[in-house]
Enzyme design. Structure first.
Site, short mmCIF file in Angstrom:
data_model
loop_
_atom_site.label_atom_id
_atom_site.label_comp_id
_atom_site.label_asym_id
_atom_site.label_seq_id
_atom_site.Cartn_x
_atom_site.Cartn_y
_atom_site.Cartn_z
CE LYS A 112 -4.15 -2.03 1.54
NZ LYS A 112 -4.01 -3.29 1.80
C1 LIG Z 1 -4.65 -4.46 1.12
C2 LIG Z 1 -3.70 -5.78 0.94
C3 LIG Z 1 -4.32 -6.60 0.05
C4 LIG Z 1 -5.52 -6.66 -0.95
O1 LIG Z 1 -5.39 -5.68 -1.98
P1 LIG Z 1 -6.62 -5.20 -2.60
O2 LIG Z 1 -6.31 -3.85 -3.53
O3 LIG Z 1 -7.60 -4.60 -1.51
O4 LIG Z 1 -7.32 -6.34 -3.47
C5 LIG Z 1 -3.47 -7.80 -0.11
N1 LIG Z 1 -2.34 -7.98 0.72
C6 LIG Z 1 -1.99 -7.35 1.74
C7 LIG Z 1 -0.95 -7.22 2.50
C8 LIG Z 1 -2.84 -6.00 1.78
O5 LIG Z 1 -2.34 -4.78 2.66
#
Ligand SMILES: *Cc1c(COP(=O)(O)O)cnc(C)c1O
Length: 462
Positions: A112
């Site tokens: 993120k």
């Molecule tokens: C947020 C997240 C996901 C999922 O991603 P999306 O965009 O919500 O599908 C997968 N793995 C981790 C470690 C995350 O923080």
């Protein structure tokens, strides 16, 4: 480039307004009015670019002249200079030709950061241009909060308040959020669950007078800027494979929750990147895998898993894909979403379902299977997967046809989810940045889960 809503009731707006709006005012999601189509020649040129150079080119297509190129370049450079790896998102080749795209080299060790480092700088830039203070309010089950705080801490013109469920996030996630002592950050540890936190946020945003008076802004993954930032690494990874002369079909396997990350891959493909299939990996919360298999989009019962960032029943970005599946017909999307609200399900049949299955492969990974995959990769390749990435790896191993190549997106560093790794008696050494968090003072207020209490905290903070 203008942006429109998937439900068609917002007159076209520019990039900055789209970023500020977050959720579209008609309840839909914002999408580009028209997707740029890239020529093969242009892709060849892009293959030679560094990560920040490539990000600048991708953003330029969507920002137009709203942000002068020199300013945009500075935003991009500042956002990716905080990453620990010179490639920003390096592609790792494991022994037998498996590929992992490591997206966790940012400040909080989760993917993120790639979008939120940029969004933080962008908000700060917009605040400067519009001479107003931006107040960010969000709820987190762990990763988003840490990443969003890291994206804006100490920045001028921004205050951020993040709600997390008290003692229901991993220890490292809690420390990453609460050891931040900048004056523009407020951590509220809410007695309740993540759903309680989300409900409070939703209701505060629905209070239009409150929202406008404090310029409340969201940071969740429906923000179009986050999707665009994530499209960049699909290009980057594809080019790294092309550098090695790989000519087989290339698929991407994506650990999926809210559908933001995998939608960014879909966008890259529609722009002309010759990706073959996107493999949608879910944990036991498998609404999306069921949708790809039988065309029924219907939330099931909530399951706790080892990959909490994917413990999601209703995927907030799904509507964007639905829009393209309906041939960019906002009326069709509106009636599907109305039916979803009334009946709790959407059914896709016939040619449309065939299209879904051509776009995506899908596989839902059980809790034991997730841990088995961690053990297997550790033993076979000496590579430690975090439990989210393990879902992507398991799905890739199931669905990659012989002789073809899948890149597994690694969405978090294993140190963030040591609780799961320890179940398989694997001992890892934490990176020094994470180790250093233990023993640092924490700054958070524990509060009850009512709107009034949260509002009171906010009024003091703002
Ligand atoms: C947020 C997240 C996901 C999922 O991603 P999306 O965009 O919500 O599908 C997968 N793995 C981790 C470690 C995350 O923080």
């Amino acid at each position: 480039m203008k942006y429109v809503s998937t439900r068609g009731q917002v007159s076209p707006i520019g990039f900055i307004d789209a970023v500020l709006m977050g959720l579209a005012d008609d309840g839909g999601l914002l999408v580009p009015e028209q997707l740029p189509k890239l020529s093969e020649d242009l892709l060849k040129k892009w293959q030679k670019l560094s990560y920040p150079e490539l990000a600048l080119e991708v953003f330029s297509l969507y920002v137009n002249e709203e942000i002068p190129r020199a300013d945009l370049k500075k935003l991009v450079d500042d956002s990716y200079s905080t990453f620990r790896h010179e490639d920003v998102t390096p592609v790792r080749r494991l022994d037998d030709g498996r590929y992992v795209l490591e997206l966790f080299h940012g400040p909080t060790f989760a993917f993120k950061d790639i979008a939120l480092q940029f969004l933080g700088n962008l908000y700060s830039y917009i605040s400067g241009k519009t001479n107003s203070i931006i107040h960010i309010l969000g709820a987190t089950s762990g990763d988003t909060g840490a990443s969003a705080i890291e994206g804006v801490r100490g920045k001028e013109g921004i205050r951020i308040c993040i709600l997390h469920p008290h003692q229901k996030v991993s220890k490292v996630q809690e420390l990453q959020m609460t050891t931040v002592d900048d004056a523009n950050v407020l951590n509220l540890s809410v007695e309740g669950t993540f759903d309680d936190c989300q409900r409070i946020i939703k209701e505060l945003f629905a209070d239009v007078e409150f929202k406008h008076r404090y310029h409340l802004r969201a940071i969740n993954s429906i923000n179009i800027a986050r999707i665009l930032a994530q499209a960049v690494y699909y290009f980057y990874a594809y080019f790294r494979l092309a550098d090695q002369g790989i000519s087989e079909k290339v698929h991407f396997s994506v650990p999926t929750g809210n559908f933001g990350d995998i939608f960014a891959g879909y966008l890259a493909k529609r722009m002309g990147l010759p990706i073959d299939r996107l493999i949608l990996a879910t944990n036991e919360n498998n609404i999306l895998a069921r949708f790809v298999q039988d065309g029924v989009y219907q939330p099931g019962e909530f399951r706790g898993t080892h990959s909490p960032s994917m413990d999601i029943q209703v995927a907030s970005n799904f509507e964007r894909y639905l829009y393209y599946l309906c041939g960019e017909n906002s009326q069709a999307v509106t009636s599907f979403m109305a039916r979803f609200k009334a009946e709790g399900r959407i059914d896709i049949i016939g040619d449309a379902l065939k299209q879904v299955q051509a776009d995506f492969g899908a596989y839902s990974v059980g809790n034991e299977e997730c841990l088995d995959t961690i053990s297997e990769y550790h033993e076979k390749y000496g590579y430690l997967l975090d439990p989210h990435t393990a879902c992507g790896a398991a799905a890739s191993d199931k669905l990659t046809p012989p002789g073809e190549v899948t890149v597994v997106l690694s969405t978090a560093h294993p140190a963030k989810f040591d609780e799961a790794i320890q179940l398989r008696h694997i001992h890892q050494t934490y990176p020094e940045q994470i180790q250093a968090l233990f023993g640092m003072p924490q700054f958070q207020r524990v509060v009850g889960g009512t709107n009034e209490e949260i509002k009171k905290e906010l009024l003091t903070f703002f």
